[in-house]
Design a protein around this motif. Sequence first.
Motif, PDB file in Angstrom:
ATOM      1  N   THR A 104       0.852  -1.176   0.000  1.00  0.00           N
ATOM      2  CA  THR A 104       0.000   0.000   0.000  1.00  0.00           C
ATOM      3  C   THR A 104       0.896   1.238   0.000  1.00  0.00           C
ATOM      4  OG1 THR A 104      -1.643  -1.174   1.310  1.00  0.00           O
ATOM      5  CG2 THR A 104      -1.818   1.235   1.251  1.00  0.00           C
ATOM      6  N   VAL A 105       0.617   2.152  -0.929  1.00  0.00           N
ATOM      7  CA  VAL A 105       1.396   3.373  -1.019  1.00  0.00           C
ATOM      8  C   VAL A 105       0.517   4.523  -0.568  1.00  0.00           C
ATOM      9  CG1 VAL A 105       2.676   4.913  -2.574  1.00  0.00           C
ATOM     10  CG2 VAL A 105       2.699   2.430  -2.963  1.00  0.00           C
ATOM     11  N   ALA A 106       0.951   5.254   0.453  1.00  0.00           N
ATOM     12  CA  ALA A 106       0.194   6.390   0.961  1.00  0.00           C
ATOM     13  C   ALA A 106       0.650   7.658   0.243  1.00  0.00           C
ATOM     14  CB  ALA A 106       0.385   6.525   2.458  1.00  0.00           C
ATOM     15  N   GLU A 107      -0.347   8.522  -0.075  1.00  0.00           N
ATOM     16  CA  GLU A 107       0.021   9.769  -0.776  1.00  0.00           C
ATOM     17  C   GLU A 107       0.047  10.925   0.171  1.00  0.00           C
ATOM     18  OE1 GLU A 107      -1.931  10.499  -4.521  1.00  0.00           O
ATOM     19  OE2 GLU A 107      -2.346   8.382  -4.681  1.00  0.00           O
TER      20      GLU A 107
END
Length: 107
Positions: A104-107
Amino acid sequence: MLIPAIVLASYSPKGTIKVKGTVYDHTGLFKLDGVEVSVKKTNVTVKTNADGFYTIEVPSAASVLVFEKLGYETLEKKVGSKKVIDVYLKSTIQPEIIEIDEITVAE
């Protein structure tokens, strides 16, 4: 007239053989310091310096050198006619591979 002669044999211990070399990791990229280099079945032991270099005196060409360092496989090499013996030690520490199912990549 014959004069009996007594011949005294002079026995001197055979000279030792000086062997030198460098110890590397299995890739050959890194020189290993602190590797214990010993002559098998004797008390003769030295350690490699910061550049992985060692010099040791062995009693004969039949001597076997033992290379040991924590985290690496022990290696034995017969001296024979060699005056320079470079060795490559294989690591016993294996990298752990972790499988990741999701990122999961958080922005």
